[in-house]
Design an enzyme around this catalytic site. Structure first.
Site, PDB file in Angstrom:
ATOM      1  N   ASN A   1      -6.585   9.002  16.028  1.00  0.00           N
ATOM      2  CA  ASN A   1      -7.261   8.111  15.086  1.00  0.00           C
ATOM      3  C   ASN A   1      -8.739   7.910  15.422  1.00  0.00           C
ATOM      4  O   ASN A   1      -9.608   8.175  14.581  1.00  0.00           O
ATOM      5  CB  ASN A   1      -6.514   6.781  14.987  1.00  0.00           C
ATOM      6  CG  ASN A   1      -5.432   6.816  13.927  1.00  0.00           C
ATOM      7  OD1 ASN A   1      -5.703   6.627  12.747  1.00  0.00           O
ATOM      8  ND2 ASN A   1      -4.204   7.077  14.346  1.00  0.00           N
TER       9      ASN A   1
ATOM     10  N   GLU B   1      -8.578   0.118  12.287  1.00  0.00           N
ATOM     11  CA  GLU B   1      -7.489  -0.486  13.058  1.00  0.00           C
ATOM     12  C   GLU B   1      -7.695  -0.235  14.553  1.00  0.00           C
ATOM     13  O   GLU B   1      -6.910   0.447  15.198  1.00  0.00           O
ATOM     14  CB  GLU B   1      -6.160   0.105  12.581  1.00  0.00           C
ATOM     15  CG  GLU B   1      -4.940  -0.662  12.990  1.00  0.00           C
ATOM     16  CD  GLU B   1      -3.674  -0.076  12.396  1.00  0.00           C
ATOM     17  OE1 GLU B   1      -2.629  -0.721  12.529  1.00  0.00           O
ATOM     18  OE2 GLU B   1      -3.719   1.021  11.809  1.00  0.00           O
TER      19      GLU B   1
ATOM     20  N   ASN C   1      -1.464   8.416  18.083  1.00  0.00           N
ATOM     21  CA  ASN C   1      -2.410   7.553  17.372  1.00  0.00           C
ATOM     22  C   ASN C   1      -3.601   7.141  18.229  1.00  0.00           C
ATOM     23  O   ASN C   1      -4.725   7.026  17.734  1.00  0.00           O
ATOM     24  CB  ASN C   1      -1.691   6.299  16.873  1.00  0.00           C
ATOM     25  CG  ASN C   1      -0.921   6.541  15.590  1.00  0.00           C
ATOM     26  OD1 ASN C   1      -1.308   7.379  14.781  1.00  0.00           O
ATOM     27  ND2 ASN C   1       0.164   5.819  15.394  1.00  0.00           N
TER      28      ASN C   1
ATOM     29  N   SER D   1      -5.069   7.669   9.458  1.00  0.00           N
ATOM     30  CA  SER D   1      -5.312   6.430   8.707  1.00  0.00           C
ATOM     31  C   SER D   1      -6.686   5.848   9.015  1.00  0.00           C
ATOM     32  O   SER D   1      -7.342   5.284   8.138  1.00  0.00           O
ATOM     33  CB  SER D   1      -4.222   5.402   9.030  1.00  0.00           C
ATOM     34  OG  SER D   1      -4.206   5.102  10.410  1.00  0.00           O
TER      35      SER D   1
ATOM     36  N   LYS E   1       4.920   6.902  19.651  1.00  0.00           N
ATOM     37  CA  LYS E   1       4.036   7.163  18.514  1.00  0.00           C
ATOM     38  C   LYS E   1       2.578   6.915  18.872  1.00  0.00           C
ATOM     39  O   LYS E   1       1.676   7.621  18.407  1.00  0.00           O
ATOM     40  CB  LYS E   1       4.435   6.299  17.313  1.00  0.00           C
ATOM     41  CG  LYS E   1       3.660   6.680  16.052  1.00  0.00           C
ATOM     42  CD  LYS E   1       4.141   5.945  14.827  1.00  0.00           C
ATOM     43  CE  LYS E   1       3.382   6.446  13.591  1.00  0.00           C
ATOM     44  NZ  LYS E   1       3.754   5.694  12.362  1.00  0.00           N
TER      45      LYS E   1
ATOM     46  N   GLY F   1       0.831  -1.196   0.000  1.00  0.00           N
ATOM     47  CA  GLY F   1       0.000   0.000   0.000  1.00  0.00           C
ATOM     48  C   GLY F   1       0.863   1.242   0.000  1.00  0.00           C
ATOM     49  O   GLY F   1       1.924   1.271  -0.624  1.00  0.00           O
ATOM     50  N   ALA F   2       0.448   2.276   0.732  1.00  0.00           N
ATOM     51  CA  ALA F   2       1.178   3.539   0.691  1.00  0.00           C
ATOM     52  C   ALA F   2       2.601   3.378   1.237  1.00  0.00           C
ATOM     53  O   ALA F   2       3.580   3.695   0.561  1.00  0.00           O
ATOM     54  CB  ALA F   2       0.416   4.609   1.461  1.00  0.00           C
ATOM     55  N   ILE F   3       2.721   2.890   2.473  1.00  0.00           N
ATOM     56  CA  ILE F   3       4.047   2.711   3.071  1.00  0.00           C
ATOM     57  C   ILE F   3       4.787   1.549   2.408  1.00  0.00           C
ATOM     58  O   ILE F   3       5.946   1.672   1.998  1.00  0.00           O
ATOM     59  CB  ILE F   3       3.937   2.466   4.582  1.00  0.00           C
ATOM     60  CG1 ILE F   3       3.403   3.720   5.282  1.00  0.00           C
ATOM     61  CG2 ILE F   3       5.294   2.076   5.160  1.00  0.00           C
ATOM     62  CD1 ILE F   3       4.316   4.916   5.226  1.00  0.00           C
TER      63      ILE F   3
END
Length: 349
Positions: A233, A305, A229, A293, A225, A23-25
């Site tokens: 999120n 997620e 998140n 995300s 991190k 995907g993106a990463i």
């Protein structure tokens, strides 16, 4: 077998490298690995799906980086079937935590007996307590993150190198990924050791253009991190707000409370979060009007997620005997939203 063309000269024992989840990463990783002269002799491949897979096969992956007028166009083997690929020395997994259980058998099939797996994931990972001597819970498994212990049994935590990435990335259309920052990746073994394999894998990432920081305290980086998140999120999904709207408005106090609870759990489990709440909020403000995300998943009708970013905090809080009433309430709300969206998808199927 796919026709996986290799470059001219091997520079590493990791000759077969697969990015699982382009995907993106993951796509950005695959493109830079495939284009790196330093990985001469290595075969780069990726697991992708649908229109994105077709675009990569037909035209390569186009990586649009900050400050570049033209994209990097990388060609590499791409498939949605692990049987197409030979056994891999290194598998780099960029799936989200709630996707891992279903994919674990395929990841295990890809790995050579002595292969290593880099798990780049947000939130609390399935291997969290493996080799963890600081919490008093070494070897414990977290059922919510790994139902039935399938990932633990199939892949094995002893093969894992954990990854925490800071990289703005977005798939703008199939086969095209845009990066919005230079990126930073922390790598560390759950055991806290710095073995030669970790150094060699870090060098592979560096050689392909990534800023890498190996660490003997990868859990500290996970929690650092997660402070952002855990709050941003679910709040963004519930309110449809962008990051700057959350931290620069009345919701800032809610973000602060969630961060405080989350940091308390981390510290009770023996981790050192090298940031104050004010510092973390200031860092968050630098993200501007980006979408989280979880909000992107919600808008695209995908499951969110929740397990590693929200539910895992509440479960680890119970293990550490830390009350987390705000995280508990947030979990109830975001879980109900996820169930409602799942029902809507089922009704329209």
């Amino acid at each position: 077998m796919l026709n996986t063309a290799t470059t001219q000269q091997a520079t590493t024992r990791f000759r077969n490298i697969c990015i699982f989840g382009a995907g993106a990463i993951g796509g950005a990783l695959a493109a830079r690995f495939a284009a790196s002269p330093a990985l001469a002799g290595s075969t780069i491949s990726a697991i992708a799906r649908g229109a994105h897979l077709r675009a990569i096969r037909e035209n390569g992956l186009h990586l649009h980086a900050p400050g570049k007028t033209e994209p990097l166009i990388a060609k590499f083997a791409a498939t949605d079937t692990v049987a197409d690929l030979p056994p891999q020395d290194l598998v780099i997994v960029t799936l989200k935590g709630h996707q891992l259980s279903a994919a674990s058998a395929d990841i295990a099939r890809l790995l050579k007996r002595d292969g290593r797996v880099v798990m780049i994931q947000n939130g609390i990972p399935w291997w969290y307590f493996h080799g963890d001597t600081a919490s008093g819970l070494e070897g414990r498994q977290i059922e919510a993150l790994d139902p039935g212990g399938l990932i633990w049994q199939r892949i094995g935590p002893e093969r894992v190198i954990g990854g925490v990435i800071y990289q703005g990335a977005q798939m703008i259309e199939p086969g095209h990924i845009r990066l919005t920052s230079t990126g930073l990746l922390h790598l560390g073994e759950p055991s806290g050791t710095l073995p030669p394999a970790l150094t060699e894998i870090a060098d592979l990432f560096k050689a392909s253009g990534w800023t890498i920081k190996p660490t003997d305290r990868i859990r500290d980086e996970l929690w650092l991190k997660l402070l952002g998140n855990a709050a941003l999120n679910p709040i963004s999904a519930l309110t449809r707000a962008r990051i700057n709207e959350i931290v620069d408005g009345p919701l800032e106090s809610l973000v602060r409370t969630i961060m405080i609870e989350t940091k308390t759990v981390a510290e009770r489990l023996g981790c050192h979060v090298n940031s104050t709440i004010d510092q973390r909020l200031e860092h968050t403000r630098t993200l501007g009007g980006a979408k989280t995300s979880m909000l992107q998943d919600l808008e695209q009708g995908r499951s969110m997620e929740i397990m590693p970013l929200t539910r895992a905090i509440t479960q680890l809080a119970r293990m550490a005997d830390v009350p987390t009433p705000t995280n508990d309430m947030l979990l109830l709300l975001i879980s109900q939203l996820d169930q409602s969206m799942a029902q809507a998808r089922a009704d329209t199927a």
